[in-house]
Design a protein around this motif. Structure first.
Motif, PDB file in Angstrom:
ATOM      1  N   ASN A   1     -36.307 -29.173  -1.552  1.00  0.00           N
ATOM      2  CA  ASN A   1     -37.491 -30.029  -1.538  1.00  0.00           C
ATOM      3  C   ASN A   1     -38.698 -29.186  -1.910  1.00  0.00           C
ATOM      4  OD1 ASN A   1     -38.422 -28.769   1.012  1.00  0.00           O
ATOM      5  ND2 ASN A   1     -36.747 -29.936   1.949  1.00  0.00           N
ATOM      6  N   ASP A   2     -39.843 -29.806  -2.021  1.00  0.00           N
ATOM      7  CA  ASP A   2     -41.027 -29.087  -2.485  1.00  0.00           C
ATOM      8  C   ASP A   2     -41.417 -27.954  -1.550  1.00  0.00           C
ATOM      9  OD1 ASP A   2     -41.190 -30.728  -4.679  1.00  0.00           O
ATOM     10  OD2 ASP A   2     -42.706 -32.066  -3.819  1.00  0.00           O
ATOM     11  N   VAL A   3     -41.234 -28.134  -0.255  1.00  0.00           N
ATOM     12  CA  VAL A   3     -41.586 -27.089   0.704  1.00  0.00           C
ATOM     13  C   VAL A   3     -40.704 -25.862   0.493  1.00  0.00           C
ATOM     14  CG1 VAL A   3     -41.601 -26.475   3.156  1.00  0.00           C
ATOM     15  CG2 VAL A   3     -42.468 -28.705   2.419  1.00  0.00           C
ATOM     16  N   VAL A   4     -39.409 -26.077   0.342  1.00  0.00           N
ATOM     17  CA  VAL A   4     -38.483 -24.958   0.148  1.00  0.00           C
ATOM     18  C   VAL A   4     -38.720 -24.291  -1.200  1.00  0.00           C
ATOM     19  CG1 VAL A   4     -36.050 -24.326  -0.068  1.00  0.00           C
ATOM     20  CG2 VAL A   4     -36.753 -25.972   1.672  1.00  0.00           C
ATOM     21  N   ARG A   5     -38.944 -25.091  -2.234  1.00  0.00           N
ATOM     22  CA  ARG A   5     -39.204 -24.515  -3.566  1.00  0.00           C
ATOM     23  C   ARG A   5     -40.447 -23.628  -3.543  1.00  0.00           C
ATOM     24  NH1 ARG A   5     -38.006 -30.018  -4.933  1.00  0.00           N
ATOM     25  NH2 ARG A   5     -35.895 -30.190  -5.816  1.00  0.00           N
ATOM     26  N   GLN A   6     -41.482 -24.075  -2.890  1.00  0.00           N
ATOM     27  CA  GLN A   6     -42.710 -23.287  -2.818  1.00  0.00           C
ATOM     28  C   GLN A   6     -42.503 -22.004  -2.020  1.00  0.00           C
ATOM     29  OE1 GLN A   6     -46.065 -25.478  -1.341  1.00  0.00           O
ATOM     30  NE2 GLN A   6     -47.467 -23.752  -1.450  1.00  0.00           N
ATOM     31  N   LEU A   7     -41.761 -22.112  -0.929  1.00  0.00           N
ATOM     32  CA  LEU A   7     -41.516 -20.934  -0.094  1.00  0.00           C
ATOM     33  C   LEU A   7     -40.693 -19.885  -0.828  1.00  0.00           C
ATOM     34  CD1 LEU A   7     -41.782 -19.636   2.735  1.00  0.00           C
ATOM     35  CD2 LEU A   7     -39.621 -20.762   3.326  1.00  0.00           C
ATOM     36  N   LEU A   8     -39.651 -20.346  -1.542  1.00  0.00           N
ATOM     37  CA  LEU A   8     -38.752 -19.412  -2.224  1.00  0.00           C
ATOM     38  C   LEU A   8     -39.259 -18.994  -3.588  1.00  0.00           C
ATOM     39  CD1 LEU A   8     -35.247 -20.992  -1.434  1.00  0.00           C
ATOM     40  CD2 LEU A   8     -36.347 -19.048  -0.314  1.00  0.00           C
ATOM     41  N   GLY A   9     -40.166 -19.773  -4.166  1.00  0.00           N
ATOM     42  CA  GLY A   9     -40.616 -19.492  -5.531  1.00  0.00           C
ATOM     43  C   GLY A   9     -39.504 -19.704  -6.536  1.00  0.00           C
ATOM     44  N   HIS A  10     -38.656 -20.697  -6.275  1.00  0.00           N
ATOM     45  CA  HIS A  10     -37.509 -20.973  -7.145  1.00  0.00           C
ATOM     46  C   HIS A  10     -37.431 -22.475  -7.382  1.00  0.00           C
ATOM     47  CE1 HIS A  10     -33.382 -21.015  -8.687  1.00  0.00           C
ATOM     48  NE2 HIS A  10     -33.436 -19.693  -8.763  1.00  0.00           N
ATOM     49  N   ASP A  11     -37.243 -22.868  -8.647  1.00  0.00           N
ATOM     50  CA  ASP A  11     -37.242 -24.291  -8.992  1.00  0.00           C
ATOM     51  C   ASP A  11     -35.981 -25.021  -8.551  1.00  0.00           C
ATOM     52  OD1 ASP A  11     -39.726 -24.109 -10.159  1.00  0.00           O
ATOM     53  OD2 ASP A  11     -38.941 -23.788 -12.184  1.00  0.00           O
ATOM     54  N   GLN A  12     -34.860 -24.316  -8.449  1.00  0.00           N
ATOM     55  CA  GLN A  12     -33.592 -24.973  -8.142  1.00  0.00           C
ATOM     56  C   GLN A  12     -32.829 -24.254  -7.027  1.00  0.00           C
ATOM     57  OE1 GLN A  12     -31.770 -25.196 -12.138  1.00  0.00           O
ATOM     58  NE2 GLN A  12     -32.090 -27.409 -12.031  1.00  0.00           N
ATOM     59  N   PRO A  13     -33.347 -24.311  -5.799  1.00  0.00           N
ATOM     60  CA  PRO A  13     -32.568 -23.764  -4.681  1.00  0.00           C
ATOM     61  C   PRO A  13     -31.373 -24.670  -4.387  1.00  0.00           C
ATOM     62  CG  PRO A  13     -34.494 -24.899  -3.850  1.00  0.00           C
ATOM     63  CD  PRO A  13     -34.618 -24.910  -5.356  1.00  0.00           C
ATOM     64  N   LEU A  14     -30.463 -24.190  -3.598  1.00  0.00           N
ATOM     65  CA  LEU A  14     -29.302 -24.980  -3.219  1.00  0.00           C
ATOM     66  C   LEU A  14     -29.727 -26.286  -2.562  1.00  0.00           C
ATOM     67  CD1 LEU A  14     -26.153 -25.121  -2.738  1.00  0.00           C
ATOM     68  CD2 LEU A  14     -26.666 -24.232  -0.449  1.00  0.00           C
ATOM     69  N   ASP A  15     -29.069 -27.357  -2.946  1.00  0.00           N
ATOM     70  CA  ASP A  15     -29.253 -28.654  -2.294  1.00  0.00           C
ATOM     71  C   ASP A  15     -27.859 -29.158  -1.947  1.00  0.00           C
ATOM     72  OD1 ASP A  15     -30.825 -30.916  -1.417  1.00  0.00           O
ATOM     73  OD2 ASP A  15     -30.047 -32.008  -3.155  1.00  0.00           O
ATOM     74  N   GLY A  16     -27.298 -28.632  -0.872  1.00  0.00           N
ATOM     75  CA  GLY A  16     -25.925 -28.974  -0.569  1.00  0.00           C
ATOM     76  C   GLY A  16     -25.464 -28.432   0.768  1.00  0.00           C
ATOM     77  N   ALA A  17     -24.206 -28.733   1.085  1.00  0.00           N
ATOM     78  CA  ALA A  17     -23.616 -28.311   2.354  1.00  0.00           C
ATOM     79  C   ALA A  17     -22.142 -28.023   2.175  1.00  0.00           C
ATOM     80  CB  ALA A  17     -23.806 -29.397   3.415  1.00  0.00           C
ATOM     81  N   ALA A  18     -21.639 -27.107   2.994  1.00  0.00           N
ATOM     82  CA  ALA A  18     -20.205 -26.822   3.075  1.00  0.00           C
ATOM     83  C   ALA A  18     -19.824 -26.802   4.542  1.00  0.00           C
ATOM     84  CB  ALA A  18     -19.869 -25.485   2.425  1.00  0.00           C
ATOM     85  N   ALA A  19     -18.647 -27.317   4.855  1.00  0.00           N
ATOM     86  CA  ALA A  19     -18.180 -27.367   6.236  1.00  0.00           C
ATOM     87  C   ALA A  19     -16.763 -26.826   6.331  1.00  0.00           C
ATOM     88  CB  ALA A  19     -18.236 -28.796   6.770  1.00  0.00           C
ATOM     89  N   LEU A  20     -16.491 -26.111   7.411  1.00  0.00           N
ATOM     90  CA  LEU A  20     -15.177 -25.565   7.700  1.00  0.00           C
ATOM     91  C   LEU A  20     -14.742 -26.032   9.082  1.00  0.00           C
ATOM     92  CD1 LEU A  20     -16.007 -21.813   6.906  1.00  0.00           C
ATOM     93  CD2 LEU A  20     -15.051 -23.462   5.280  1.00  0.00           C
ATOM     94  N   LEU A  21     -13.462 -26.246   9.261  1.00  0.00           N
ATOM     95  CA  LEU A  21     -12.912 -26.474  10.594  1.00  0.00           C
ATOM     96  C   LEU A  21     -12.064 -25.263  10.945  1.00  0.00           C
ATOM     97  CD1 LEU A  21     -10.828 -27.531  12.828  1.00  0.00           C
ATOM     98  CD2 LEU A  21     -13.085 -28.579  12.804  1.00  0.00           C
ATOM     99  N   LEU A  22     -12.448 -24.544  11.985  1.00  0.00           N
ATOM    100  CA  LEU A  22     -11.750 -23.344  12.425  1.00  0.00           C
ATOM    101  C   LEU A  22     -11.024 -23.593  13.737  1.00  0.00           C
ATOM    102  CD1 LEU A  22     -13.591 -22.009  10.266  1.00  0.00           C
ATOM    103  CD2 LEU A  22     -13.871 -20.091  11.842  1.00  0.00           C
ATOM    104  N   GLU A  23      -9.864 -22.985  13.887  1.00  0.00           N
ATOM    105  CA  GLU A  23      -9.131 -23.009  15.142  1.00  0.00           C
ATOM    106  C   GLU A  23      -8.231 -21.783  15.199  1.00  0.00           C
ATOM    107  OE1 GLU A  23      -6.467 -26.532  15.307  1.00  0.00           O
ATOM    108  OE2 GLU A  23      -7.118 -26.870  13.244  1.00  0.00           O
ATOM    109  N   THR A  24      -7.656 -21.516  16.348  1.00  0.00           N
ATOM    110  CA  THR A  24      -6.749 -20.379  16.447  1.00  0.00           C
ATOM    111  C   THR A  24      -5.450 -20.701  15.719  1.00  0.00           C
ATOM    112  OG1 THR A  24      -5.731 -21.141  18.501  1.00  0.00           O
ATOM    113  CG2 THR A  24      -7.691 -19.749  18.703  1.00  0.00           C
TER     114      THR A  24
END
Length: 332
Positions: free
Chosen positions: A189-212
């Protein structure tokens, strides 16, 4: 204690399956539409990071065989919300740990700007209040899917994603949880882009399910990867030196020098998906699952952070081993 990944979910533009993470790119890809993935109801007052995390988490829980249903929300007669999902294990046995450094930053900035402009809180809607908590994403995942185990949000800079995976293994080894949902997410979003100084930061998510390994074997859940060997150091050279040995591939932090693990197949996910911040470590683990899924050998190293950061974290991921019965377990 050897932990294994038994489920995975992605909410990434241009990546449908884990192996896409090392071959695809966000450039030119349509943004993820959470409403199309999980339904509009219940998303209206959620920030972008939470919406993305819900999509990835739903898929990880389903792929691990812990849940059935698309988790869309509807309303019963009388107005009570209902989620189309059935958890197949005790709710108290599933913990949640989410990593994000910028998840609700836009919400916080929005409220601060409104207070500054009006010299008070008169214009602030009460529905924004939950979005101002750093733990909002982890909390919403627990609420939507009915997960009652330990619940933590990690906002720990460059190493945050791998730190979150490490916390998951601690909960498993200590018996605090039998299954842990780990999510890495960052919004663009605009806040993140301004903070990072990058036009295309990641816009996504990854999820893992961990167990023993024992828990996975007890419910005949195939392992997608083994998780082992976390460490945290003050610099990149120290980290890769401690990890160095027989790596077949590694997921490197951005701008890692060519001399680091020279000769080992290298993947820089941020070159493909943009600055990933707190999501990077989880994204690297998801990509390692993709590496193994297409026949890649292990071990694989995931490394987040550089000498410019306050720390560097490393994690060893191992290829699943096929047993005589045809099931898979994490390699010890």
């Amino acid at each position: 204690m050897n932990a294994v990944v038994t489920g995975i979910g992605l909410a990434m533009p241009g990546a449908l399956i884990p192996s896409d993470l090392t071959t695809g790119t966000a450039v030119g890809a349509a943004p993820v539409d959470p409403a199309a993935r999980i339904g509009k109801k219940g998303l209206r007052h959620q920030d972008r990071a939470t919406q993305l995390a819900l999509c990835a988490a739903r898929d990880a829980l389903n792929s691990a065989g812990l849940m059935l249903g698309d988790a869309r929300m509807s309303t019963q007669r009388g107005g009570a919300p209902v989620v189309d999902a059935e958890l197949l294990v005790p709710a108290e046995s599933v913990a949640v740990v989410v990593s994000s450094n910028f998840g609700n930053l836009d919400s916080v900035c929005e409220v601060v700007a409104a207070i500054s402009a009006d010299h008070g809180t008169r214009l602030i809607s009460p529905v924004l209040a939950p979005r101002l908590s750093s733990n909002v994403t982890a909390s919403e995942l627990a609420i939507r899917f009915g997960l009652r185990g330990p619940n933590v949000m990690v906002c720990n800079g460059a190493t945050s994603g791998l730190d979150a995976v490490h916390w998951a293994t601690i909960w498993l080894s200590s018996g605090r949880a039998r299954h842990v949902l780990v999510v890495g997410v960052e919004p663009a979003n605009d806040v993140v882009r301004q903070l990072l100084g990058h036009d295309q930061p990641l816009d996504g998510a990854a999820a893992l399910l961990l167990e023993t390994t024992k828990a996975a074997a007890g419910r005949n859940a195939p392992a997608l990867a083994g998780v082992d060997g976390y460490l945290r150091t003050g610099g990149l050279a120290d980290c890769v030196s401690a990890l160095a040995g027989s790596a077949r591939a590694w997921f490197a932090p951005r701008n890692a020098p060519a001399s680091a693990l020279a000769g080992v197949l290298r993947h820089d996910l941020e070159d493909r998906w943009g600055p990933a911040s707190g999501a990077l470590g989880v994204l690297q683990c998801a990509a390692a699952v993709g590496h193994f899924a297409v026949g890649g050998d292990g071990p694989v190293y995931a490394v987040s952070g550089t000498d410019a950061d306050d720390a560097v974290a490393g994690l060893v991921l191992t290829a699943p081993v096929h047993t005589a019965a045809g099931d898979t377990v994490g390699r010890p």
